[in-house]
Design an enzyme around this catalytic site. Structure first.
Site, short mmCIF file in Angstrom:
data_model
loop_
_atom_site.label_atom_id
_atom_site.label_comp_id
_atom_site.label_asym_id
_atom_site.label_seq_id
_atom_site.Cartn_x
_atom_site.Cartn_y
_atom_site.Cartn_z
CB THR A 1 -0.91 -0.02 1.24
OG1 THR A 1 -1.63 -1.24 1.24
CG2 THR A 1 -1.90 1.13 1.22
CB THR B 1 1.42 -5.88 9.01
OG1 THR B 1 0.16 -5.31 8.68
CG2 THR B 1 1.27 -6.70 10.29
CD GLU C 1 -2.83 -10.73 2.37
OE1 GLU C 1 -2.38 -9.66 2.81
OE2 GLU C 1 -2.15 -11.54 1.73
N GLY C 2 -6.95 -7.56 0.96
CA GLY C 2 -8.11 -7.50 0.06
C GLY C 2 -9.38 -7.24 0.84
#
Lengths: 440, 402
Positions: free
Chosen positions: B135, B167, B379-380
């Site tokens: 991102t 993360t 993760e979507g």
């Protein structure tokens, strides 16, 4: 297993200690963490290997020196057996060619197509569960049954219900009937001529609860006397045998009731859906039954009739049929939303449409897995009440939602009989109504 | 043969993970929810235990760092690494999602490395804790639009750009960075690079303060003329319109069920605790009466349990398919979509049902309801999963179904 779980407890304690040790300020201060981690690694690895070995030994030890066929370790698996796949293929093909083309007219006329029950005999569904000694295949398989129910209902929910009515009765008698009952009734299902039967369980009162039946059986000198009213009974009164659920001596039981018995009457009571199954009300007015009428009477403990399992497994049948119906809705809608144009492009290019399709797929998969899990547990003789309960709960909510959305996606056209969606909309409501009536 | 239970050979591992959740994670759960950005030192010890457990397993263990698609073998069903990981992680997240996310060597970067690294790279990075940086401030779900660039310079690439929401970005030993090698060539030119901690030009610029999973650090990282050897490029160097991007995306088929498993874990925690608290009030969830004949409250619990069971089975199914070499893109997205929304719904509903007991910090329920939100996003997102599923079913490209 006892020593194993004790081992687990020890490991749990050790984990808690290790964690507190790791957080201790002195451990950090004096650089004890790294060596301790090394010890933790080695001891865990060793301990873990030991536990695994112990497990392996235990499973070998059961054989007691007798060489049994090597059974594969139970692994999570979603593969159907070859036999199940074969049965599926033939049922699916029959459903597509012999059921689906009849569905529309049958629903319109609220009439069972004339030779459907006879024709569907060729699938052998009725004698699948019947013991070999009585002319059947001796294969009582709840897991295969849910596959069959799904595939039949994929063609049409209501006609699948009609076809499975007799199968449900043979399944029930094969599972719980005593020797006399099996010998008396089951061979009738193995002949060339069609022998129809149905389960009668629902009762026509609001808040009906299958645990609190108002149909009652009383002991008489020679047998039983049965009274009550049953609703949503299929087959237009053409069944020759009914399995009637009734309270007897404070317990819920099933009684084998010949349709010809005095005091048995059937009245047609069409419903919102399931019209082609020709449902009606079965009235039992002081029906006199002989001593062999109580299902499973005199059976050994292990074969005793289990009402809860009977109800649970019935729910799974309905769930499986709902899944089949929802799958056919999805199969129907995908080409439709791709071909239907609005604002210069297929409506499937709109997220509001596409996401409804995606959600149908997600929930159909959800329902199927819950039903398969419950049915496979039943098949292995494991407790499956909670699984069936939750499967029913999920299927009730999701399948009815899919039934509603199927009409919505077709818009005004969905509201007309030009498309099957309005039929699915009506048929799927039964999921919230039923409480028994079929049997895997 | 249909068998939808936890396989016998993995029950030990599942029990072990459950013990860890109870004895390692739960006792420190609130501590690190309050002390955001403090490193949970207890986890170093635990990571060592976990490595020991993994290495003891016959078929190579579990964890993000081991995820890979199994080989198709019709003669024998596999319950391998993907299943082991989802089952184990669901239990750990029943303890604490934030702590699970900050377990050393279990980063999503490890999953990417495991999926595409060559042998030489595996040897160098296999034991490193790797975060994943996709991102950017200007692109989230639209990962094809990354602007971070990697320009070839001799035997190196020079990376420039800004990544957010990484993360474990501060704690990890390395970061797998998505960057484009040529902005004009579109998504086929997006490659991933392993950038090791301490590489000049790479800098953690800030840590997010978040709604939940506070035990896990979420970093912004900037790259200013950050030079990495071309040997750190994962996968093929050549820009291939057919394979390039879908190659990087493939990692998601393995990692989405893993995030789904995390969602299953936290939802399990909420339902278990809610049932305990209801029981103390004399309300037994006994599956005896049809839901519509009982109270609204019990009906709600039944609904949640049914949804959770569905999410659990969908997740295991997606992992099972990966283990057995079956293409599982759609199933991976189904599991993520279902588990993500169900977990968020369940954890929130439990707070709602229990009143102030659910809402106040005496219980962990309010924490779980905050933690769960991210599982329907990273993760979507829910919507991205639905797009993927719908595109597959309807046979639509991303330019047709946007």
């Amino acid at each position: 297993m006892a020593s194993f779980s004790f081992g687990m407890k020890l490991q749990g304690l050790a984990l808690g200690l290790a964690s507190r040790f790791a957080a201790h300020p002195l451990v950090r201060k004096y650089g004890l963490a790294k060596p301790a981690e090394k010890i933790a690694y080695i001891s865990t690895k060793k301990g873990f290997q030991l536990i695994q070995k112990g497990l392996a030994k235990k499973s070998q030890g059961n054989k007691n020196g007798i060489k049994a066929l090597p059974s594969p370790p139970p692994l999570f698996d979603l593969t159907l057996t070859d036999e199940q796949q074969m049965i599926r293929d033939s049922v699916k093909s029959f459903a597509e060619h012999n059921i689906r083309p009849l569905a529309l007219a049958a629903d319109e006329q609220a009439k069972l197509p004339e030779s459907l029950l006879q024709d569907s005999q060729e699938l052998g569904l009725n004698y699948f569960s019947i013991p070999e000694s009585l002319g059947g295949a001796g294969q009582l398989s709840p897991m295969t049954s849910v596959l069959v129910a799904e595939d039949l209902a994929w063609a049409d929910f209501s006609l699948a219900f009609a076809i499975l009515a007799s199968t449900s009765v043979t399944n029930t008698i094969s599972r719980w009937g005593n020797k006399t009952q099996q010998a008396l009734w089951l061979p009738k299902f193995c002949t060339e001529t069609n022998f129809n039967a149905a389960i009668a369980l629902q009762e026509p009162q609001p808040l009906f609860n299958s645990d609190l039946l108002t149909t009652r059986a009383k002991q008489s000198r020679k047998g039983y006397i049965l009274s009550g009213i049953k609703s949503l009974v299929p087959l237009a009164g053409q069944a020759e045998l009914y399995l009637v659920a009734a309270q007897f001596k404070g317990k819920n039981e099933l009684f084998l009731v010949p349709a010809k018995a005095k005091g048995v009457s059937f009245t047609s009571t069409p419903a919102m859906g399931l019209r082609s199954a020709e449902v009606g009300t079965l009235k039992l007015d002081k029906v006199i039954l002989d001593k062999d009428a109580l299902l499973g009477s005199g059976n050994a403990q292990y074969k005793q009739f289990n009402y809860q399992q009977f109800i649970d497994s019935s729910h799974l049948s309905w769930c499986a049929m709902a899944i089949g119906c929802c799958q056919s809705a999805l199969d129907y809608l995908i080409p439709y939303v791709n071909e239907r144009f609005a604002f210069g492009e297929p409506i499937s290019h709109r997220q509001s449409v596409a996401f409804m399709i995606a959600n149908m797929k997600i929930e159909i998969e959800s329902m199927r897995l819950l039903v398969w899990k419950a049915a496979s547990r039943f098949e292995r003789g494991e407790d499956f009440h909670r699984n069936a309960f939750l499967a029913h709960h999920l299927c009730m909510e999701k399948s009815m939602e899919i039934g509603t959305n199927a009409v919505q996606l077709l818009g005004g056209h969905g509201f007309t009989k030009e498309h099957p969606a309005e039929r699915w909309y009506r048929d799927l409501r039964v999921l919230s109504i039923i409480n028994g009536g079929l049997q895997l | 043969m249909i068998y939808l239970e936890v396989p016998k050979k993995l029950r030990t591992l599942v029990d072990q993970a459950r013990q860890t959740a109870d004895h390692v994670f739960r006792p420190i759960s609130r501590k690190y929810d309050r002390a955001e950005h403090d490193y949970p030192i207890e986890l170093d010890m635990f990571a060592a235990i976990m490595d020991g457990m993994n290495d003891a397993l016959e078929d190579g263990g579990a964890g993000s760092g081991k995820l890979r698609q199994g080989k198709k073998d019709n003669s024998q069903i596999q319950n391998g690494i993907n299943m082991t990981t989802v089952l184990g992680l669901a239990e750990l997240c029943r303890g604490d999602v934030g702590l699970s996310l900050t377990m050393p060597r279990q980063g999503l970067g490890n999953a990417a490395i495991a999926a595409v690294a060559n042998d030489e790279q595996l040897a160098r990075f296999g034991n490193k804790w790797a975060a994943m940086a996709i991102t950017e401030p200007g692109c989230g779900s639209d990962s094809a639009a990354v602007r971070t660039s990697a320009i070839k310079d001799g035997d190196d690439y020079i990376i420039n750009g800004e990544k957010i929401f990484v993360t474990a970005g501060e704690r990890a030993d390395a970061v797998v960075v998505w960057a484009t090698v040529d902005k004009d060539l579109g998504k086929a030119a997006i490659k991933s690079f392993v950038v090791e901690k301490g590489t000049p030009g790479m800098e953690v610029t800030r840590l997010e303060k978040k709604l939940g999973i506070k035990a896990s650090d979420t970093a912004s990282i900037s790259f200013n003329d950050c030079r990495v050897p071309r040997a750190n490029l994962l996968g093929s160097e050549e820009v291939n319109a057919d394979k390039g991007f879908s190659g990087v995306m493939q990692t998601f088929d393995n990692t989405r069920p893993v995030v789904a498993a995390m969602a299953v874990g936290v939802a399990t925690a909420s339902i278990e605790r809610t049932k305990e608290l209801l029981k103390e009030q004399g309300i037994d969830i006994d599956y005896k009466r049809p839901a519509k004949l009982g109270s609204q409250l019990t009906a709600e619990v039944y609904r949640m349990e049914a949804e959770l069971e569905a999410a659990r089975l969908l997740t295991i199914k997606a992992a099972w398919m990966a283990d057995n070499g079956q293409p599982n893109s759609i199933e991976a997205s189904i599991s993520k979509a279902k588990a993500g929304r169900v977990a968020n719904d369940i954890t929130l509903k439990c707070v709602e049902l229990l009143g102030t007991v659910g809402y106040c910090e005496d219980e962990l329920l309010e924490k779980w309801a905050r933690d769960s939100k991210i599982l329907d996003i990273f993760e979507g997102t829910q919507q991205i999963q639905q797009l993927i599923i719908a595109r597959r079913l309807l046979d639509k490209s991303s330019s047709e179904l946007k």
